[in-house]
Design a protein around this motif. Structure first.
Motif, PDB file in Angstrom:
ATOM      1  N   ALA A  17      89.043  35.548  21.445  1.00  0.00           N
ATOM      2  CA  ALA A  17      88.497  36.653  22.243  1.00  0.00           C
ATOM      3  C   ALA A  17      87.340  37.335  21.516  1.00  0.00           C
ATOM      4  O   ALA A  17      86.287  37.611  22.107  1.00  0.00           O
ATOM      5  CB  ALA A  17      89.599  37.666  22.545  1.00  0.00           C
ATOM      6  N   ALA A  18      87.520  37.569  20.237  1.00  0.00           N
ATOM      7  CA  ALA A  18      86.451  38.197  19.448  1.00  0.00           C
ATOM      8  C   ALA A  18      85.236  37.274  19.373  1.00  0.00           C
ATOM      9  O   ALA A  18      84.088  37.731  19.481  1.00  0.00           O
ATOM     10  CB  ALA A  18      86.954  38.518  18.037  1.00  0.00           C
ATOM     11  N   GLY A  20      84.328  35.073  21.604  1.00  0.00           N
ATOM     12  CA  GLY A  20      83.679  35.092  22.909  1.00  0.00           C
ATOM     13  C   GLY A  20      82.760  36.290  23.074  1.00  0.00           C
ATOM     14  O   GLY A  20      81.642  36.164  23.593  1.00  0.00           O
ATOM     15  N   LEU A  21      83.221  37.440  22.622  1.00  0.00           N
ATOM     16  CA  LEU A  21      82.375  38.641  22.675  1.00  0.00           C
ATOM     17  C   LEU A  21      81.150  38.483  21.781  1.00  0.00           C
ATOM     18  O   LEU A  21      80.026  38.817  22.180  1.00  0.00           O
ATOM     19  CB  LEU A  21      83.176  39.877  22.258  1.00  0.00           C
ATOM     20  N   LEU A  22      81.355  37.965  20.589  1.00  0.00           N
ATOM     21  CA  LEU A  22      80.253  37.744  19.657  1.00  0.00           C
ATOM     22  C   LEU A  22      79.240  36.745  20.220  1.00  0.00           C
ATOM     23  O   LEU A  22      78.031  36.960  20.151  1.00  0.00           O
ATOM     24  CB  LEU A  22      80.801  37.245  18.319  1.00  0.00           C
ATOM     25  N   GLY A  24      78.698  36.048  23.372  1.00  0.00           N
ATOM     26  CA  GLY A  24      77.986  36.670  24.486  1.00  0.00           C
ATOM     27  C   GLY A  24      76.853  37.559  24.006  1.00  0.00           C
ATOM     28  O   GLY A  24      75.738  37.525  24.555  1.00  0.00           O
ATOM     29  N   MET A  25      77.114  38.333  22.981  1.00  0.00           N
ATOM     30  CA  MET A  25      76.062  39.192  22.423  1.00  0.00           C
ATOM     31  C   MET A  25      74.942  38.359  21.814  1.00  0.00           C
ATOM     32  O   MET A  25      73.767  38.669  21.992  1.00  0.00           O
ATOM     33  CB  MET A  25      76.655  40.138  21.374  1.00  0.00           C
ATOM     34  N   ARG A  28      72.770  36.877  24.640  1.00  0.00           N
ATOM     35  CA  ARG A  28      71.881  37.877  25.254  1.00  0.00           C
ATOM     36  C   ARG A  28      70.688  38.182  24.349  1.00  0.00           C
ATOM     37  O   ARG A  28      69.555  38.281  24.814  1.00  0.00           O
ATOM     38  CB  ARG A  28      72.666  39.142  25.597  1.00  0.00           C
TER      39      ARG A  28
END
Length: 88
Positions: A17-18, A20-22, A24-25, A28
């Motif tokens: 999960a962490a 995936g967030l990383l 995504g950032m 972007r």
């Protein structure tokens, strides 16, 4: 199933999960640097070209795969350091 695999499962989920967030950032930011546009195109955005759509999808996939591999490897390495066994 080995005890180390069972014990690693919640750790792996949290790391995923962490990661995936990383990822995504990172995607972007990479898209902003490459195109100077705020948002990456969606596949159904009719105002974007095929090239933009496919470039964004390819870049996003590469970043997510790279981050996932790095996070999985780091988690397994840390688990071995703590427990003395490889979780895979």
């Amino acid at each position: 199933m080995k005890a180390s695999k069972v014990a690693y499962r919640p750790v792996g989920l949290a790391l995923g999960a962490a990661g995936g967030l990383l990822a995504g950032m990172a995607f972007r930011q990479a898209w902003k640097i490459l195109t100077h546009a705020e948002d990456a195109p969606n596949a159904t955005d009719e105002n974007r070209t095929w090239g933009e759509i496919l470039l964004a999808a390819t870049l996003q996939g590469a970043i997510f795969a790279g981050v996932k591999a790095a996070v999985d490897r780091a988690g397994a390495t840390a688990t071995r350091r703590v427990t003395g066994t490889w979780p895979g």
